[in-house]
Design a protein around this motif. Structure first.
Motif, PDB file in Angstrom:
ATOM      1  N   LEU A 313       0.846  -1.202   0.000  1.00 43.01           N
ATOM      2  CA  LEU A 313       0.000   0.000   0.000  1.00 43.01           C
ATOM      3  C   LEU A 313       0.884   1.256   0.000  1.00 43.01           C
ATOM      4  CD1 LEU A 313      -2.483  -1.213   2.746  1.00 43.01           C
ATOM      5  CD2 LEU A 313      -2.994  -1.020   0.312  1.00 43.01           C
ATOM      6  N   PRO A 314       1.688   1.433  -1.042  1.00 47.49           N
ATOM      7  CA  PRO A 314       2.612   2.571  -1.041  1.00 47.49           C
ATOM      8  C   PRO A 314       1.917   3.913  -0.985  1.00 47.49           C
ATOM      9  CG  PRO A 314       2.486   1.560  -3.223  1.00 47.49           C
ATOM     10  CD  PRO A 314       1.786   0.641  -2.279  1.00 47.49           C
ATOM     11  N   LYS A 315       0.837   4.054  -1.736  1.00 48.88           N
ATOM     12  CA  LYS A 315       0.116   5.340  -1.744  1.00 48.88           C
ATOM     13  C   LYS A 315      -0.560   5.587  -0.408  1.00 48.88           C
ATOM     14  CE  LYS A 315      -3.792   5.592  -3.955  1.00 48.88           C
ATOM     15  NZ  LYS A 315      -4.779   5.647  -5.053  1.00 48.88           N
ATOM     16  N   GLU A 316      -1.343   4.631   0.051  1.00 45.54           N
ATOM     17  CA  GLU A 316      -2.144   4.825   1.256  1.00 45.54           C
ATOM     18  C   GLU A 316      -1.273   4.985   2.501  1.00 45.54           C
ATOM     19  OE1 GLU A 316      -2.507   2.473  -0.960  1.00 45.54           O
ATOM     20  OE2 GLU A 316      -4.552   2.563  -1.769  1.00 45.54           O
ATOM     21  N   ALA A 317      -0.229   4.149   2.625  1.00 48.21           N
ATOM     22  CA  ALA A 317       0.644   4.228   3.788  1.00 48.21           C
ATOM     23  C   ALA A 317       1.409   5.552   3.811  1.00 48.21           C
ATOM     24  CB  ALA A 317       1.613   3.049   3.816  1.00 48.21           C
ATOM     25  N   LYS A 321       1.261   8.607   6.653  1.00 43.33           N
ATOM     26  CA  LYS A 321       2.451   9.163   7.302  1.00 43.33           C
ATOM     27  C   LYS A 321       2.569  10.659   7.037  1.00 43.33           C
ATOM     28  CE  LYS A 321       6.923   9.676   8.537  1.00 43.33           C
ATOM     29  NZ  LYS A 321       7.770  10.891   8.428  1.00 43.33           N
ATOM     30  N   LEU A 322       2.369  11.062   5.784  1.00 42.78           N
ATOM     31  CA  LEU A 322       2.466  12.470   5.412  1.00 42.78           C
ATOM     32  C   LEU A 322       1.415  13.313   6.122  1.00 42.78           C
ATOM     33  CD1 LEU A 322       3.441  14.824   3.571  1.00 42.78           C
ATOM     34  CD2 LEU A 322       1.817  13.980   1.846  1.00 42.78           C
ATOM     35  N   LYS A 323       0.167  12.926   6.000  1.00 42.46           N
ATOM     36  CA  LYS A 323      -0.931  13.728   6.529  1.00 42.46           C
ATOM     37  C   LYS A 323      -0.867  13.861   8.042  1.00 42.46           C
ATOM     38  CE  LYS A 323      -4.916  15.865   6.657  1.00 42.46           C
ATOM     39  NZ  LYS A 323      -5.023  17.281   6.218  1.00 42.46           N
ATOM     40  N   VAL A 324      -0.625  12.748   8.733  1.00 41.61           N
ATOM     41  CA  VAL A 324      -0.688  12.787  10.192  1.00 41.61           C
ATOM     42  C   VAL A 324       0.499  13.538  10.782  1.00 41.61           C
ATOM     43  CG1 VAL A 324      -0.879  11.437  12.291  1.00 41.61           C
ATOM     44  CG2 VAL A 324      -2.006  10.648  10.217  1.00 41.61           C
ATOM     45  N   THR A 357       6.889  16.564  17.388  1.00 45.66           N
ATOM     46  CA  THR A 357       6.217  16.581  16.090  1.00 45.66           C
ATOM     47  C   THR A 357       7.097  17.152  14.982  1.00 45.66           C
ATOM     48  OG1 THR A 357       5.175  18.715  16.619  1.00 45.66           O
ATOM     49  CG2 THR A 357       3.923  16.711  17.116  1.00 45.66           C
ATOM     50  N   LEU A 358       7.997  18.046  15.311  1.00 48.98           N
ATOM     51  CA  LEU A 358       8.877  18.607  14.284  1.00 48.98           C
ATOM     52  C   LEU A 358       9.699  17.506  13.621  1.00 48.98           C
ATOM     53  CD1 LEU A 358      10.238  21.925  15.901  1.00 48.98           C
ATOM     54  CD2 LEU A 358       8.647  21.701  13.995  1.00 48.98           C
ATOM     55  N   ILE A 359      10.251  16.598  14.426  1.00 49.55           N
ATOM     56  CA  ILE A 359      11.110  15.558  13.862  1.00 49.55           C
ATOM     57  C   ILE A 359      10.298  14.472  13.173  1.00 49.55           C
ATOM     58  CG2 ILE A 359      11.163  14.156  15.962  1.00 49.55           C
ATOM     59  CD1 ILE A 359      14.021  14.770  13.420  1.00 49.55           C
ATOM     60  N   SER A 360       9.005  14.385  13.472  1.00 41.81           N
ATOM     61  CA  SER A 360       8.191  13.314  12.888  1.00 41.81           C
ATOM     62  C   SER A 360       8.060  13.439  11.377  1.00 41.81           C
ATOM     63  CB  SER A 360       6.800  13.285  13.524  1.00 41.81           C
ATOM     64  OG  SER A 360       5.997  14.369  13.076  1.00 41.81           O
ATOM     65  N   THR A 361       8.220  14.641  10.837  1.00 37.89           N
ATOM     66  CA  THR A 361       8.137  14.824   9.389  1.00 37.89           C
ATOM     67  C   THR A 361       9.466  14.512   8.701  1.00 37.89           C
ATOM     68  OG1 THR A 361       8.693  17.183   9.532  1.00 37.89           O
ATOM     69  CG2 THR A 361       6.356  16.592   9.655  1.00 37.89           C
ATOM     70  N   VAL A 362      10.453  14.079   9.497  1.00 37.79           N
ATOM     71  CA  VAL A 362      11.780  13.744   8.960  1.00 37.79           C
ATOM     72  C   VAL A 362      12.043  12.245   9.024  1.00 37.79           C
ATOM     73  CG1 VAL A 362      14.271  14.088   9.235  1.00 37.79           C
ATOM     74  CG2 VAL A 362      12.692  16.022   9.552  1.00 37.79           C
ATOM     75  N   ILE A 369       9.771  12.903   0.678  1.00 43.03           N
ATOM     76  CA  ILE A 369       9.837  11.548   0.131  1.00 43.03           C
ATOM     77  C   ILE A 369       8.445  10.938   0.018  1.00 43.03           C
ATOM     78  CG2 ILE A 369      10.587   9.193   0.629  1.00 43.03           C
ATOM     79  CD1 ILE A 369      12.798  10.889  -0.536  1.00 43.03           C
ATOM     80  N   GLN A 370       7.615  11.156   1.032  1.00 43.86           N
ATOM     81  CA  GLN A 370       6.250  10.620   0.984  1.00 43.86           C
ATOM     82  C   GLN A 370       5.476  11.209  -0.199  1.00 43.86           C
ATOM     83  OE1 GLN A 370       5.834   8.120   2.997  1.00 43.86           O
ATOM     84  NE2 GLN A 370       7.729   8.631   4.064  1.00 43.86           N
ATOM     85  N   ARG A 371       5.626  12.500  -0.412  1.00 43.54           N
ATOM     86  CA  ARG A 371       4.942  13.140  -1.545  1.00 43.54           C
ATOM     87  C   ARG A 371       5.436  12.568  -2.870  1.00 43.54           C
ATOM     88  NH1 ARG A 371       5.734  17.901   1.913  1.00 43.54           N
ATOM     89  NH2 ARG A 371       3.685  18.591   2.666  1.00 43.54           N
ATOM     90  N   ASP A 372       6.734  12.309  -2.939  1.00 45.34           N
ATOM     91  CA  ASP A 372       7.304  11.757  -4.164  1.00 45.34           C
ATOM     92  C   ASP A 372       6.745  10.362  -4.434  1.00 45.34           C
ATOM     93  OD1 ASP A 372       9.113  12.404  -6.284  1.00 45.34           O
ATOM     94  OD2 ASP A 372      10.442  10.840  -5.549  1.00 45.34           O
ATOM     95  N   ILE A 373       6.637   9.558  -3.385  1.00 44.93           N
ATOM     96  CA  ILE A 373       6.088   8.208  -3.530  1.00 44.93           C
ATOM     97  C   ILE A 373       4.635   8.267  -3.984  1.00 44.93           C
ATOM     98  CG2 ILE A 373       5.408   6.124  -2.257  1.00 44.93           C
ATOM     99  CD1 ILE A 373       7.912   6.656  -0.484  1.00 44.93           C
TER     100      ILE A 373
END
Length: 380
Positions: A313-317, A321-324, A357-362, A369-373
């Motif tokens: 589930l590359p898109k959904e997963a 991760k990105l949204k949350v 939360t700042l580091i969670s987007t890294v 990377i998530q957007r690219d996937i």
């Protein structure tokens, strides 16, 4: 709880939430458990949860788990994060356990999965100084010498290695033109000769580490899965990793929101509670809506995983991760803004929410990377 969970899951979440309130609900309790926030994992508290059977929620019963699915694991992660329970070791242990469950030998599964269910911590070592988002560029080398392997090289940003019983290492075993085809997973006891673990100081305290391998010898049966097959094995675990990280940040976002609402309901300026001003109410409404969207996304993806654990589930997963993580960061920063100076003071938990939360987007794959996937799943 706003999701349509079964009564059993409602009871499970309520039990976990009650445990967190009793054991680490007060700031004084959390400070005592974490040395005033310097550490993100408390072994004593974690063992109590293991004794209750909770940390083995997603593991097979033959290894001491409860045969539960990803919905239950996410529920545990969200609830403990919301309760600010210092059990960061559960996150990496769950991710690592998934790899052993899929690809480990019977002996490895018994050792690692049984250990994790019993309260042991496992870590995974992928990133290197010159290989972060581009994991395929890693150069930490594993060479076969007779009936054993010799490891040399450095790993970095390895979460929980300093409290782990074992480390799942990804190393290069061949140098083919395709950089992804020459990687192999190894089971590494944390106390093995030739491995030095050195902590990296961060805003979040002691959580990540540098790992230095110097002529570190591992037996031939330390290979997890197939030699030169680690890339495919890593890809198979991305659903689990990204969903686990999303569930943690869902709980953190909810806690930051709860703390903000509690503060603005009591803080008075200009003769009335700060939260009564329309500008603040509208902010709260927006954040509440975003968090609920995140919750629906996390548990929908968890349901998809439970329906077919082998489905990629590359898109959904990646969406989860990105949204949350981006939402959690926004909630914490907005919470700090609405709390004013007190949001920045260590007297309150908001500044901890911001750091977390700042580091969670890294970690676990950056938002970029998530957007690219996600974009690639649309053929772009």
């Amino acid at each position: 709880m706003t999701m349509p969970f079964t009564p059993e899951r409602e009871d499970f979440a309520a039990s976990v939430a009650d445990f967190c309130r009793r054991e680490c609900g007060a700031r004084e309790q959390r400070d005592a458990l974490t040395d005033n926030g310097r550490h993100q994992h408390n072994s004593w508290l974690y063992q109590k949860m293991a004794d209750l059977g909770w940390v083995g929620a997603g593991l097979p019963s033959e290894f001491g788990g409860s045969d539960a699915g990803m919905v239950d694991v996410c529920l545990f992660l969200e609830t403990t994060a919301r309760g600010m329970a210092p059990i960061s070791g559960f996150t990496t242990s769950t991710i690592v356990a998934g790899a052993y469950q899929r690809f480990g030998s019977p002996e490895q599964r018994k050792l690692v999965l049984g250990g994790v269910a019993g309260g042991e911590v496992a870590a995974i070592a992928m990133s290197e100084p010159e290989a972060g988002s581009d994991v395929g560029a890693l150069s930490c080398r594993a060479e076969r010498w007779g009936d054993h392997w010799v490891i040399n090289g450095q790993k970095t940003w390895c979460s929980n290695a300093h409290i782990a019983n074992s480390i799942l290492l990804v190393a290069r075993t061949s140098s083919d033109k395709d950089k992804h085809s020459g990687l192999t997973m190894f089971h590494v006891p944390a106390d093995v000769d030739g491995l030095r673990i050195h902590g990296i100081d961060t805003m979040g305290g002691r959580e990540v580490n540098d790992l230095y391998f110097t002529d570190c010898e591992l037996p031939d049966d330390a290979v997890v899965g197939q030699v030169d097959g680690a890339w495919g094995q890593l890809m198979a675990g991305l659903n689990l990793e990204r969903l686990v990280l999303a569930a943690v940040m869902l709980g953190t976002a909810q806690r930051a929101f709860d703390d903000t609402v509690a503060y603005i309901s009591e803080r008075r300026q200009f003769g009335r509670p700060v939260g009564s001003f329309q500008a603040i109410r509208h902010r709260i409404a927006d954040l509440a809506t975003e968090i609920e969207c995140c919750r629906l996304l996390v548990y929908r993806v968890a349901e998809l995983v439970d329906e077919n654990p082998d489905r990629m589930l590359p898109k959904e997963a990646s969406m989860a991760k990105l949204k949350v993580t981006e939402t959690a960061k926004r909630v914490a920063l907005e919470g700090m803004q609405m709390m004013g100076g007190y949001g920045y003071a260590t007297e309150y938990d908001m500044e901890r929410h911001v750091r977390g939360t700042l580091i969670s987007t890294v970690y676990g794959g950056t938002s970029e990377i998530q957007r690219d996937i996600i974009g690639k799943t649309y053929g772009l």
